[in-house]
Motif scaffolding. Structure first.
Motif, PDB file in Angstrom:
ATOM      1  N   LYS A  77     -62.259  41.179   2.449  1.00  0.00           N
ATOM      2  CA  LYS A  77     -62.807  41.317   3.796  1.00  0.00           C
ATOM      3  C   LYS A  77     -61.893  42.164   4.679  1.00  0.00           C
ATOM      4  CE  LYS A  77     -65.413  36.985   3.815  1.00  0.00           C
ATOM      5  NZ  LYS A  77     -65.601  35.668   4.474  1.00  0.00           N
ATOM      6  N   SER A  78     -60.605  42.189   4.327  1.00  0.00           N
ATOM      7  CA  SER A  78     -59.641  42.899   5.176  1.00  0.00           C
ATOM      8  C   SER A  78     -59.566  44.395   4.888  1.00  0.00           C
ATOM      9  CB  SER A  78     -58.236  42.292   4.989  1.00  0.00           C
ATOM     10  OG  SER A  78     -57.810  42.422   3.647  1.00  0.00           O
ATOM     11  N   ALA A  80     -60.090  48.234   4.814  1.00  0.00           N
ATOM     12  CA  ALA A  80     -60.684  49.246   5.677  1.00  0.00           C
ATOM     13  C   ALA A  80     -61.426  50.264   4.820  1.00  0.00           C
ATOM     14  CB  ALA A  80     -59.590  49.932   6.494  1.00  0.00           C
ATOM     15  N   LYS A 186     -56.311  47.642  14.294  1.00  0.00           N
ATOM     16  CA  LYS A 186     -57.033  47.690  13.023  1.00  0.00           C
ATOM     17  C   LYS A 186     -56.620  46.550  12.090  1.00  0.00           C
ATOM     18  CE  LYS A 186     -57.749  52.688  13.097  1.00  0.00           C
ATOM     19  NZ  LYS A 186     -57.483  53.981  12.406  1.00  0.00           N
ATOM     20  N   ARG A 187     -57.465  46.302  11.105  1.00  0.00           N
ATOM     21  CA  ARG A 187     -57.193  45.265  10.122  1.00  0.00           C
ATOM     22  C   ARG A 187     -56.058  45.677   9.188  1.00  0.00           C
ATOM     23  NH1 ARG A 187     -63.151  44.719   7.736  1.00  0.00           N
ATOM     24  NH2 ARG A 187     -62.907  46.964   7.928  1.00  0.00           N
ATOM     25  N   ILE A 188     -55.334  44.692   8.706  1.00  0.00           N
ATOM     26  CA  ILE A 188     -54.250  44.925   7.756  1.00  0.00           C
ATOM     27  C   ILE A 188     -54.656  44.328   6.416  1.00  0.00           C
ATOM     28  CG2 ILE A 188     -51.821  44.549   7.210  1.00  0.00           C
ATOM     29  CD1 ILE A 188     -51.390  44.117  10.258  1.00  0.00           C
ATOM     30  N   ASP A 189     -54.671  45.141   5.400  1.00  0.00           N
ATOM     31  CA  ASP A 189     -55.055  44.658   4.079  1.00  0.00           C
ATOM     32  C   ASP A 189     -54.064  43.607   3.593  1.00  0.00           C
ATOM     33  OD1 ASP A 189     -55.063  44.930   0.915  1.00  0.00           O
ATOM     34  OD2 ASP A 189     -56.975  45.704   1.654  1.00  0.00           O
ATOM     35  N   SER A 190     -54.572  42.547   3.013  1.00  0.00           N
ATOM     36  CA  SER A 190     -53.696  41.458   2.574  1.00  0.00           C
ATOM     37  C   SER A 190     -52.730  41.906   1.480  1.00  0.00           C
ATOM     38  CB  SER A 190     -54.523  40.269   2.074  1.00  0.00           C
ATOM     39  OG  SER A 190     -55.380  40.655   1.015  1.00  0.00           O
TER      40      SER A 190
END
Length: 209
Positions: A77-78, A80, A186-190
């Protein structure tokens, strides 16, 4: 293994605009330079991985998502949209050239070159770093990281010291990326978060064979 790099260059070029292709060549050359420090027996293979790392970068988001469905890529979900090319690129490269050329080492280096991950191999780290610091990169963070690595590597007196510079550079790269993503909301990928935490505490001491 001998790689037909000229043929691969032409194939990759057909997927990319001129600016992206110049970056691709820059990453390949940078990977080869880093290989001289860390994996001299894999210079050609790292050059190959550099050539293939952005093969789907110019694809649209819709095309990327269709490819994810085609290859059964499960997305976090994380993640981009601009990171999808690493996942799809690894799979398209293997589809085109087969698992003998795009073996697990090359595949994983392409797959994780944008996010990093926990417990990366030296091969994976080299492609990740080459993508960040190749000489054509003009973004401020890329320049800062490139200067940091090369200024420090000059003072490394043995192989383990060079590995420690690499570890610190990896942490610094994740710090720069995360700070930039936070500043932009922005989102940070896990995988990036996990990679940063892993490299904070790990110790790189053994040369891979």
């Amino acid at each position: 293994m001998k790689y037909d790099c000229e043929s691969i260059k032409n194939k990759v070029k057909s997927y990319q605009n001129e600016k992206r292709y110049l970056h691709t060549i820059g990453v390949s050359e940078e990977a080869k330079e880093l290989a001289k420090i860390y994996l001299p027996d894999k210079e050609d293979k790292l050059f190959l991985a550099g050539l293939l790392h952005d093969i789907t970068k110019e694809f649209t988001k819709e095309e990327q998502l269709k490819m994810c469905d085609k290859y059964g890529i499960e997305l976090q979900k994380s993640i981009a949209p601009k990171l999808l090319h690493a996942k799809t690129g690894a799979n398209l490269a293997r589809e085109i050239y087969g698992s003998e050329i795009v073996d697990n080492e090359v595949y994983n280096a392409i797959y994780y070159h944008t996010t990093g991950k926990e417990n990366m191999s030296l091969f994976e780290m080299i492609i990740y770093l080459a993508d960040y610091i190749e000489k054509g990169r003009t973004f401020e963070d890329c320049i800062i990281l490139r200067e940091y690595f090369y200024e420090n590597i000059k003072n490394a007196t043995d192989y383990n010291a060079k590995l420690e510079i690499l570890r610190k550079t990896m942490v610094f790269s994740f710090d720069l990326t995360i700070k930039n993503l936070i500043s932009e909301g922005k989102r940070i990928d896990s995988d990036t978060v996990n990679a940063r935490n892993y490299f904070l505490n790990c110790k790189l001491v053994q040369k891979e064979t």
